[in-house]
Design a protein around this motif. Structure first.
Motif, PDB file in Angstrom:
ATOM      1  N   LYS A  54      73.157  79.610  58.095  1.00 33.74           N
ATOM      2  CA  LYS A  54      72.818  81.152  57.644  1.00 33.74           C
ATOM      3  C   LYS A  54      74.219  81.315  57.331  1.00 33.74           C
ATOM      4  O   LYS A  54      74.522  81.983  56.420  1.00 33.74           O
ATOM      5  CB  LYS A  54      72.685  81.541  59.091  1.00 33.74           C
ATOM      6  N   PHE A  55      75.171  80.597  57.720  1.00 30.70           N
ATOM      7  CA  PHE A  55      76.732  81.400  57.976  1.00 30.70           C
ATOM      8  C   PHE A  55      77.674  81.107  56.693  1.00 30.70           C
ATOM      9  O   PHE A  55      77.582  81.847  55.472  1.00 30.70           O
ATOM     10  CB  PHE A  55      77.717  80.407  58.670  1.00 30.70           C
ATOM     11  N   TRP A  56      76.861  79.746  55.731  1.00 31.72           N
ATOM     12  CA  TRP A  56      76.763  79.342  54.525  1.00 31.72           C
ATOM     13  C   TRP A  56      76.523  80.398  53.037  1.00 31.72           C
ATOM     14  O   TRP A  56      77.221  80.845  52.942  1.00 31.72           O
ATOM     15  CB  TRP A  56      76.364  78.158  53.944  1.00 31.72           C
ATOM     16  N   PHE A  57      75.346  81.001  53.909  1.00 37.00           N
ATOM     17  CA  PHE A  57      74.324  82.369  52.883  1.00 37.00           C
ATOM     18  C   PHE A  57      75.326  83.644  53.052  1.00 37.00           C
ATOM     19  O   PHE A  57      74.809  84.677  51.909  1.00 37.00           O
ATOM     20  CB  PHE A  57      72.944  82.321  52.680  1.00 37.00           C
ATOM     21  N   GLU A  58      75.800  83.801  54.248  1.00 37.87           N
ATOM     22  CA  GLU A  58      76.320  85.069  54.808  1.00 37.87           C
ATOM     23  C   GLU A  58      77.602  85.277  54.218  1.00 37.87           C
ATOM     24  O   GLU A  58      78.025  85.810  53.271  1.00 37.87           O
ATOM     25  CB  GLU A  58      76.145  85.164  55.951  1.00 37.87           C
TER      26      GLU A  58
ATOM     27  N   ASN B  86      85.045  72.041  51.923  1.00 35.27           N
ATOM     28  CA  ASN B  86      85.893  72.103  53.376  1.00 35.27           C
ATOM     29  C   ASN B  86      86.436  73.268  54.095  1.00 35.27           C
ATOM     30  O   ASN B  86      86.088  73.618  55.171  1.00 35.27           O
ATOM     31  CB  ASN B  86      86.776  70.958  52.844  1.00 35.27           C
ATOM     32  N   ILE B  87      86.511  74.033  52.698  1.00 35.20           N
ATOM     33  CA  ILE B  87      87.640  75.985  53.748  1.00 35.20           C
ATOM     34  C   ILE B  87      85.893  76.034  54.692  1.00 35.20           C
ATOM     35  O   ILE B  87      86.838  76.862  55.807  1.00 35.20           O
ATOM     36  CB  ILE B  87      87.711  76.764  51.884  1.00 35.20           C
ATOM     37  N   TYR B  88      84.747  76.275  53.672  1.00 34.66           N
ATOM     38  CA  TYR B  88      84.038  76.942  54.654  1.00 34.66           C
ATOM     39  C   TYR B  88      83.812  76.398  55.914  1.00 34.66           C
ATOM     40  O   TYR B  88      83.137  77.201  56.687  1.00 34.66           O
ATOM     41  CB  TYR B  88      83.136  77.674  53.871  1.00 34.66           C
ATOM     42  N   ARG B  89      83.091  75.274  55.587  1.00 33.73           N
ATOM     43  CA  ARG B  89      83.034  73.897  56.989  1.00 33.73           C
ATOM     44  C   ARG B  89      83.858  74.409  57.593  1.00 33.73           C
ATOM     45  O   ARG B  89      83.546  74.006  58.686  1.00 33.73           O
ATOM     46  CB  ARG B  89      83.600  72.362  56.397  1.00 33.73           C
ATOM     47  N   GLU B  90      85.692  74.394  57.553  1.00 38.38           N
ATOM     48  CA  GLU B  90      86.436  74.904  58.617  1.00 38.38           C
ATOM     49  C   GLU B  90      86.552  76.362  59.333  1.00 38.38           C
ATOM     50  O   GLU B  90      86.543  75.812  60.409  1.00 38.38           O
ATOM     51  CB  GLU B  90      87.840  74.450  57.809  1.00 38.38           C
ATOM     52  N   LYS B  91      86.174  77.057  58.230  1.00 38.07           N
ATOM     53  CA  LYS B  91      86.015  79.026  59.060  1.00 38.07           C
ATOM     54  C   LYS B  91      84.552  78.673  59.845  1.00 38.07           C
ATOM     55  O   LYS B  91      84.764  79.192  60.725  1.00 38.07           O
ATOM     56  CB  LYS B  91      85.885  78.875  57.758  1.00 38.07           C
ATOM     57  N   PHE B  92      83.275  77.703  59.413  1.00 36.93           N
ATOM     58  CA  PHE B  92      82.881  77.876  60.872  1.00 36.93           C
ATOM     59  C   PHE B  92      82.607  76.658  61.694  1.00 36.93           C
ATOM     60  O   PHE B  92      82.813  77.467  62.836  1.00 36.93           O
ATOM     61  CB  PHE B  92      81.099  77.166  59.844  1.00 36.93           C
ATOM     62  N   HIS B  93      83.707  76.059  62.111  1.00 44.61           N
ATOM     63  CA  HIS B  93      84.011  74.903  62.675  1.00 44.61           C
ATOM     64  C   HIS B  93      84.976  75.928  63.659  1.00 44.61           C
ATOM     65  O   HIS B  93      84.758  75.693  64.589  1.00 44.61           O
ATOM     66  CB  HIS B  93      84.792  73.786  61.945  1.00 44.61           C
ATOM     67  N   GLU B  94      85.744  76.894  63.135  1.00 41.54           N
ATOM     68  CA  GLU B  94      86.592  77.163  63.881  1.00 41.54           C
ATOM     69  C   GLU B  94      85.868  78.700  64.446  1.00 41.54           C
ATOM     70  O   GLU B  94      85.749  78.710  65.796  1.00 41.54           O
ATOM     71  CB  GLU B  94      87.986  78.142  62.860  1.00 41.54           C
TER      72      GLU B  94
ATOM     73  N   LYS C 264      78.580  82.979  50.873  1.00 43.13           N
ATOM     74  CA  LYS C 264      78.627  82.981  49.434  1.00 43.13           C
ATOM     75  C   LYS C 264      79.822  83.005  48.946  1.00 43.13           C
ATOM     76  O   LYS C 264      80.055  83.378  47.863  1.00 43.13           O
ATOM     77  CB  LYS C 264      77.886  84.386  49.036  1.00 43.13           C
ATOM     78  N   PRO C 265      79.820  80.854  49.196  1.00 46.48           N
ATOM     79  CA  PRO C 265      81.049  80.807  48.566  1.00 46.48           C
ATOM     80  C   PRO C 265      80.515  80.620  47.042  1.00 46.48           C
ATOM     81  O   PRO C 265      79.542  80.545  46.061  1.00 46.48           O
ATOM     82  CB  PRO C 265      80.758  79.610  49.202  1.00 46.48           C
ATOM     83  N   GLU C 266      81.968  80.694  46.171  1.00 43.66           N
ATOM     84  CA  GLU C 266      81.752  80.543  44.611  1.00 43.66           C
ATOM     85  C   GLU C 266      81.525  78.811  44.386  1.00 43.66           C
ATOM     86  O   GLU C 266      81.099  79.290  43.147  1.00 43.66           O
ATOM     87  CB  GLU C 266      83.632  80.787  45.069  1.00 43.66           C
ATOM     88  N   SER C 267      81.807  78.023  45.336  1.00 41.46           N
ATOM     89  CA  SER C 267      80.461  77.303  44.606  1.00 41.46           C
ATOM     90  C   SER C 267      80.878  75.572  45.559  1.00 41.46           C
ATOM     91  O   SER C 267      81.329  76.153  46.780  1.00 41.46           O
ATOM     92  CB  SER C 267      81.850  76.300  43.916  1.00 41.46           C
ATOM     93  N   ILE C 268      80.432  74.935  44.854  1.00 45.38           N
ATOM     94  CA  ILE C 268      80.258  73.831  46.074  1.00 45.38           C
ATOM     95  C   ILE C 268      81.996  73.166  46.059  1.00 45.38           C
ATOM     96  O   ILE C 268      81.880  72.126  47.782  1.00 45.38           O
ATOM     97  CB  ILE C 268      79.342  72.453  45.960  1.00 45.38           C
ATOM     98  N   MET C 269      82.470  73.188  45.660  1.00 50.56           N
ATOM     99  CA  MET C 269      83.753  72.255  45.877  1.00 50.56           C
ATOM    100  C   MET C 269      85.037  73.364  46.675  1.00 50.56           C
ATOM    101  O   MET C 269      85.568  72.521  46.881  1.00 50.56           O
ATOM    102  CB  MET C 269      84.691  72.621  45.051  1.00 50.56           C
ATOM    103  N   TYR C 270      84.077  74.441  47.532  1.00 48.24           N
ATOM    104  CA  TYR C 270      84.967  74.894  48.555  1.00 48.24           C
ATOM    105  C   TYR C 270      84.434  74.611  49.807  1.00 48.24           C
ATOM    106  O   TYR C 270      84.430  75.347  50.783  1.00 48.24           O
ATOM    107  CB  TYR C 270      84.506  76.264  48.519  1.00 48.24           C
TER     108      TYR C 270
END
Length: 293
Positions: A254-258, A268-276, A260-266
């Motif tokens: 849900k978080f990933w699609f909300e 780790n950034i969104y993974r850490e954001k979700f972790h926090e 909307k990262p520009e690319s799968i290359m990002y």
């Protein structure tokens, strides 16, 4: 510097005199006052801290008691603190419940760590059976043509042989993937389908293993204590760890699609954001992160 000095003086001087004064005023020890004032995770957490920072070895060692020793530990604590069961009938019940949660959390970490340390072994029939079960759960209408195959990419593995993707988390990563797919099959199919989105897609299995690492690290750092102390009234087991993993998988999608990262290359950034985000939720004394469908 100031905080360190305060911690030193509080731990060595102020805390002792404050406890003594409160006991004189209330006629109850710190443990009894905690039971009178708090409930849930806050109660267990405060009991744990009171025992850990006590100068009494009997109280200190109670946090390391095995489940089979809990009843004796409760009796020893009551003896040390001069607690009369006739005057405080609930103390024994409450203390036992807290010690079971405290010792249970420690044992849960050891159990999870033991599974994590077991590498995936392609010569182990049980490991191979579990891997093939994952395929059949996620792709029930599509036959796997060969054990080593490019088809594994269809459910989000990187190579032709998934065993190489389990290195970091061992067999634990596979067990978690199977648990979610077996217990939340409809949701697993939906998330796998979403993971194939043309612009927002991600590798389902690889992300799932990554979330196993997240769940494990939160358990190891003791960040899951409030959640488990609230969610499990008794002894937490590895089943509860798997359930928390399922929550992470569902919420991350849900978080990933909300986001909307520009690319799968990002990733780790969104993974850490979700972790926090998850770590922030786990700081709440009343937290209970369960998957509600």
């Amino acid at each position: 510097m100031f905080i360190s000095l305060w911690d030193f003086f509080y731990g060595h001087f102020f805390r002792f005199w404050m406890k003594w004064l409160l006991r004189q005023m209330t006629g109850k020890c710190e443990l009894q006052r905690i039971f009178d004032t708090y409930v849930g995770a806050q109660r267990t957490h405060r009991i744990e801290n009171s025992l850990v920072y006590s100068k009494n070895k009997v109280l200190q060692e109670a946090t390391f008691a095995a489940q089979s020793e809990v009843d004796k530990c409760v009796d020893d604590i009551m003896k040390e603190k001069n607690i009369n069961t006739e005057k405080d009938v609930s103390f024994k019940i409450c203390m036992k419940a807290c010690l079971l949660q405290i010792s249970g959390y420690k044992q849960l970490y050891l159990d999870v760590e033991g599974v994590r340390k077991r590498p995936y072994d392609s010569d182990n029939p049980q490991h191979e059976k579990l891997l093939l079960k994952l395929w059949s759960l996620l792709m029930p209408t599509k036959k796997l043509k060969a054990r080593i195959s490019k088809q594994w990419a269809d459910i989000g593995f990187q190579g032709d042989d998934p065993k190489t993707d389990f290195r970091g988390m061992g067999i634990l990563g596979l067990i978690n993937l199977v648990y979610f797919s077996e217990n939340y099959t409809r949701e697993a199919h939906q998330i796998l389908s979403r993971s194939n989105h043309p612009s927002l897609g991600y590798s389902y299995a690889i992300v799932g293993i990554n979330l196993t690492e997240m769940a494990y690290s939160l358990l190891k750092s003791e960040a899951l204590k409030f959640h488990l102390y609230n969610f499990v009234p008794g002894v937490p087991t590895i089943e509860h760890f798997h359930q928390f993993y399922c929550y992470l998988v569902y919420e991350f999608d849900k978080f990933w699609f909300e986001e909307k990262p520009e690319s799968i290359m990002y990733f780790n950034i969104y993974r850490e954001k979700f972790h926090e985000k998850i770590k922030g939720l786990l700081l709440d004394y009343n937290v209970s992160l369960t998957l509600k469908i």
